[in-house]
Design a protein around this motif. Structure first.
Motif, PDB file in Angstrom:
ATOM      1  N   ARG A 117       0.832  -1.211   0.000  1.00  0.00           N
ATOM      2  CA  ARG A 117       0.000   0.000   0.000  1.00  0.00           C
ATOM      3  C   ARG A 117       0.866   1.261   0.000  1.00  0.00           C
ATOM      4  NH1 ARG A 117      -4.378   1.279   4.712  1.00  0.00           N
ATOM      5  NH2 ARG A 117      -2.451   1.728   5.866  1.00  0.00           N
ATOM      6  N   THR A 118       1.937   1.241   0.791  1.00  0.00           N
ATOM      7  CA  THR A 118       2.854   2.379   0.833  1.00  0.00           C
ATOM      8  C   THR A 118       3.474   2.620  -0.546  1.00  0.00           C
ATOM      9  OG1 THR A 118       3.377   1.959   3.156  1.00  0.00           O
ATOM     10  CG2 THR A 118       4.945   3.298   1.911  1.00  0.00           C
ATOM     11  N   PHE A 119       3.859   1.536  -1.219  1.00  0.00           N
ATOM     12  CA  PHE A 119       4.429   1.670  -2.560  1.00  0.00           C
ATOM     13  C   PHE A 119       3.400   2.267  -3.529  1.00  0.00           C
ATOM     14  CE2 PHE A 119       5.072   0.150  -6.865  1.00  0.00           C
ATOM     15  CZ  PHE A 119       6.389   0.518  -7.111  1.00  0.00           C
ATOM     16  N   CYS A 120       2.164   1.795  -3.448  1.00  0.00           N
ATOM     17  CA  CYS A 120       1.106   2.293  -4.341  1.00  0.00           C
ATOM     18  C   CYS A 120       0.873   3.795  -4.147  1.00  0.00           C
ATOM     19  CB  CYS A 120      -0.203   1.536  -4.099  1.00  0.00           C
ATOM     20  SG  CYS A 120      -0.173  -0.184  -4.688  1.00  0.00           S
ATOM     21  N   GLU A 121       0.875   4.234  -2.894  1.00  0.00           N
ATOM     22  CA  GLU A 121       0.673   5.661  -2.604  1.00  0.00           C
ATOM     23  C   GLU A 121       1.767   6.514  -3.251  1.00  0.00           C
ATOM     24  OE1 GLU A 121      -1.608   5.624   1.734  1.00  0.00           O
ATOM     25  OE2 GLU A 121       0.572   5.364   1.660  1.00  0.00           O
ATOM     26  N   LYS A 122       3.009   6.035  -3.156  1.00  0.00           N
ATOM     27  CA  LYS A 122       4.129   6.784  -3.747  1.00  0.00           C
ATOM     28  C   LYS A 122       4.116   6.690  -5.270  1.00  0.00           C
ATOM     29  CE  LYS A 122       7.245   6.241   0.212  1.00  0.00           C
ATOM     30  NZ  LYS A 122       8.521   5.640   0.700  1.00  0.00           N
ATOM     31  N   HIS A 123       3.798   5.521  -5.781  1.00  0.00           N
ATOM     32  CA  HIS A 123       3.854   5.285  -7.227  1.00  0.00           C
ATOM     33  C   HIS A 123       2.763   6.052  -7.975  1.00  0.00           C
ATOM     34  CE1 HIS A 123       4.699   3.100 -10.942  1.00  0.00           C
ATOM     35  NE2 HIS A 123       3.395   2.862 -11.071  1.00  0.00           N
ATOM     36  N   PHE A 124       1.528   6.004  -7.454  1.00  0.00           N
ATOM     37  CA  PHE A 124       0.401   6.620  -8.153  1.00  0.00           C
ATOM     38  C   PHE A 124       0.110   8.045  -7.682  1.00  0.00           C
ATOM     39  CE2 PHE A 124      -0.670   2.019  -8.614  1.00  0.00           C
ATOM     40  CZ  PHE A 124      -0.666   1.959  -9.997  1.00  0.00           C
ATOM     41  N   GLY A 125       0.591   8.381  -6.492  1.00  0.00           N
ATOM     42  CA  GLY A 125       0.295   9.708  -5.953  1.00  0.00           C
ATOM     43  C   GLY A 125      -1.038   9.764  -5.240  1.00  0.00           C
ATOM     44  N   LYS A 126      -1.934   8.879  -5.609  1.00  0.00           N
ATOM     45  CA  LYS A 126      -3.253   8.801  -4.984  1.00  0.00           C
ATOM     46  C   LYS A 126      -3.632   7.330  -4.879  1.00  0.00           C
ATOM     47  CE  LYS A 126      -8.123  10.020  -5.621  1.00  0.00           C
ATOM     48  NZ  LYS A 126      -9.128  10.626  -6.543  1.00  0.00           N
ATOM     49  N   LEU A 127      -3.990   6.908  -3.684  1.00  0.00           N
ATOM     50  CA  LEU A 127      -4.319   5.505  -3.461  1.00  0.00           C
ATOM     51  C   LEU A 127      -5.718   5.202  -3.989  1.00  0.00           C
ATOM     52  CD1 LEU A 127      -3.125   2.919  -2.081  1.00  0.00           C
ATOM     53  CD2 LEU A 127      -4.503   3.522  -0.080  1.00  0.00           C
ATOM     54  N   SER A 128      -5.834   4.185  -4.825  1.00  0.00           N
ATOM     55  CA  SER A 128      -7.139   3.746  -5.317  1.00  0.00           C
ATOM     56  C   SER A 128      -7.926   3.102  -4.182  1.00  0.00           C
ATOM     57  CB  SER A 128      -6.959   2.742  -6.452  1.00  0.00           C
ATOM     58  OG  SER A 128      -8.184   2.109  -6.781  1.00  0.00           O
ATOM     59  N   GLU A 129      -9.239   3.059  -4.318  1.00  0.00           N
ATOM     60  CA  GLU A 129     -10.043   2.360  -3.309  1.00  0.00           C
ATOM     61  C   GLU A 129      -9.845   0.848  -3.424  1.00  0.00           C
ATOM     62  OE1 GLU A 129     -14.314   2.389  -3.721  1.00  0.00           O
ATOM     63  OE2 GLU A 129     -14.186   2.825  -5.872  1.00  0.00           O
ATOM     64  N   TYR A 130      -9.390   0.400  -4.608  1.00  0.00           N
ATOM     65  CA  TYR A 130      -9.178  -1.031  -4.820  1.00  0.00           C
ATOM     66  C   TYR A 130      -7.739  -1.419  -4.495  1.00  0.00           C
ATOM     67  CZ  TYR A 130     -13.714  -1.200  -7.080  1.00  0.00           C
ATOM     68  OH  TYR A 130     -15.064  -1.133  -7.319  1.00  0.00           O
ATOM     69  N   VAL A 131      -7.571  -2.588  -3.935  1.00  0.00           N
ATOM     70  CA  VAL A 131      -6.243  -3.053  -3.551  1.00  0.00           C
ATOM     71  C   VAL A 131      -5.389  -3.344  -4.785  1.00  0.00           C
ATOM     72  CG1 VAL A 131      -4.942  -4.878  -2.362  1.00  0.00           C
ATOM     73  CG2 VAL A 131      -7.072  -3.983  -1.351  1.00  0.00           C
ATOM     74  N   PHE A 132      -5.963  -4.049  -5.746  1.00  0.00           N
ATOM     75  CA  PHE A 132      -5.213  -4.430  -6.938  1.00  0.00           C
ATOM     76  C   PHE A 132      -5.736  -3.670  -8.153  1.00  0.00           C
ATOM     77  CE2 PHE A 132      -4.945  -8.171  -4.115  1.00  0.00           C
ATOM     78  CZ  PHE A 132      -3.561  -8.162  -3.917  1.00  0.00           C
ATOM     79  N   VAL A 133      -4.848  -2.928  -8.771  1.00  0.00           N
ATOM     80  CA  VAL A 133      -5.247  -2.052  -9.875  1.00  0.00           C
ATOM     81  C   VAL A 133      -4.348  -2.270 -11.094  1.00  0.00           C
ATOM     82  CG1 VAL A 133      -6.177  -0.260  -8.370  1.00  0.00           C
ATOM     83  CG2 VAL A 133      -3.754  -0.190  -9.017  1.00  0.00           C
ATOM     84  N   LYS A 134      -4.778  -1.702 -12.214  1.00  0.00           N
ATOM     85  CA  LYS A 134      -3.992  -1.743 -13.448  1.00  0.00           C
ATOM     86  C   LYS A 134      -2.968  -0.609 -13.433  1.00  0.00           C
ATOM     87  CE  LYS A 134      -7.808  -1.419 -15.789  1.00  0.00           C
ATOM     88  NZ  LYS A 134      -8.785  -1.314 -16.898  1.00  0.00           N
ATOM     89  N   ARG A 135      -2.232  -0.477 -14.508  1.00  0.00           N
ATOM     90  CA  ARG A 135      -1.185   0.548 -14.584  1.00  0.00           C
ATOM     91  C   ARG A 135      -1.758   1.967 -14.516  1.00  0.00           C
ATOM     92  NH1 ARG A 135       3.594  -2.020 -16.336  1.00  0.00           N
ATOM     93  NH2 ARG A 135       3.225  -4.071 -17.253  1.00  0.00           N
ATOM     94  N   ASP A 136      -3.056   2.106 -14.860  1.00  0.00           N
ATOM     95  CA  ASP A 136      -3.691   3.431 -14.821  1.00  0.00           C
ATOM     96  C   ASP A 136      -4.389   3.698 -13.489  1.00  0.00           C
ATOM     97  OD1 ASP A 136      -5.800   1.690 -15.022  1.00  0.00           O
ATOM     98  OD2 ASP A 136      -6.632   2.533 -16.869  1.00  0.00           O
ATOM     99  N   ASN A 137      -4.140   2.826 -12.501  1.00  0.00           N
ATOM    100  CA  ASN A 137      -4.704   2.966 -11.152  1.00  0.00           C
ATOM    101  C   ASN A 137      -6.210   2.695 -11.110  1.00  0.00           C
ATOM    102  OD1 ASN A 137      -4.151   3.276  -8.410  1.00  0.00           O
ATOM    103  ND2 ASN A 137      -4.591   5.478  -8.403  1.00  0.00           N
TER     104      ASN A 137
END
Length: 303
Positions: free
Chosen positions: A196-216
């Motif tokens: 989750r920490t990686f996703c926040e840094k990578h996308f800038g905004k955390l999706s509501e879904y745990v597993f997402v595509k490259r477009d979040n």
């Protein structure tokens, strides 16, 4: 009633009854094949379908290479369709019930430790070298499937709000859209937090879904299958299919090998019927016999 309209009416009824999108698509493909076959042999009305038509369709599919499991799935879809026609009083009986299913030689494959380590090692290496989202997602997907035994659609529909890091549970919507709780280990909870920490840094905004595509955006069940199809090519396993369901079978297998009771396994796997659980346990009878020989209480007594 014209068969093509009956088919459309049936699909609309499934949607109305809140059937999942994947199951709707499954009906379109598998049942749709039967509808197309009927049209090819000039069966245009639903009331003209006979058990011989159902049987000849399945024989045609068999000649094209369909195995017993696939044929039985198609038969179940046809039965469901004709059951609906009976309920709607379009036909008097479900002629598909006169057709017997085929005997299946069921062998459930599971991953061994070496294969699991090989898959995790592949994604670990990518994480170190590339630090890509692809690598973090693949690694966490494997751990989630292996550590919880959840189904593919349950994983794709999983939201961060469903994950309770305090009580170590996740809420999933299983079969029949039933909300169920699944346990997390501390090890998996830790990995999910890192992801989750990686996703926040990578996308800038955390999706509501745990597993997402490259477009979040939410990951789809089909995308999951593509991920594992690609992993299958990388691993080149010849004796086991790399899929979410193989991880679920592995989860169940490890529970059985640990000595857990069938009742407890049923609850962990969330099987509606314990007969399903017992079928799996019976398949691993040789392994269970080895475990019994090793851990039987009588071993400690001099007789």
């Amino acid at each position: 009633m014209l068969l093509k309209f009956a088919f459309q009416d049936f699909l609309q009824d499934r949607k109305f009854k809140n059937t999942t999108k994947s199951n709707i698509q499954n009906y379109k493909v598998l049942l749709g094949g039967f509808i197309d076959y009927c049209h090819r042999i000039d069966i245009l009305n639903v009331e003209d379908i006979t058990s011989n038509h159902v049987k000849s369709f399945l024989m045609d599919c068999q000649e094209k290479g369909n195995g017993a499991s696939t044929l039985n799935t198609k038969l179940r879809r046809i039965r469901a369709f004709l059951n609906y026609m009976v309920e709607e009083k379009m036909v008097n009986e479900n002629v598909a019930h006169k057709v017997k299913g085929l005997k299946e030689d069921v062998k459930i494959h599971v991953f061994n430790d070496e294969q699991v380590n090989q898959m995790l090692g592949y994604y670990r290496g990518l994480r170190r070298r590339e630090k890509s989202y692809f690598a973090y997602r693949g690694y966490t997907l494997i751990l989630t499937f292996l550590g919880t035994g959840i189904r593919r659609t349950e994983a794709t529909n999983l939201k961060w709000s469903d994950v309770d890091f305090t009580n170590l549970t996740i809420a999933v919507f299983g079969k029949r859209r039933k909300r169920e709780l699944v346990f997390l280990t501390e090890k998996l909870a830790k990995e999910l937090l890192l992801y989750r920490t990686f996703c926040e840094k990578h996308f800038g905004k955390l999706s509501e879904y745990v597993f997402v595509k490259r477009d979040n955006e939410q990951l789809t069940p089909n995308a999951v299958m593509l991920i594992f199809a690609n992993l299958q090519k990388k691993m080149n396993f010849t004796d086991v299919r790399v899929s979410p369901h193989t991880f679920r079978h592995t989860f169940c297998h490890r529970l059985a090998m640990s000595g857990m009771s069938a009742f407890a396994i049923q609850k962990m796997m969330r099987h509606e019927n314990i007969a399903v659980t017992m079928r799996y346990v019976a398949m691993w009878g040789n392994d269970l016999k080895d475990q019994n020989d090793k851990h039987n209480p009588l071993n400690k007594f001099d007789l």
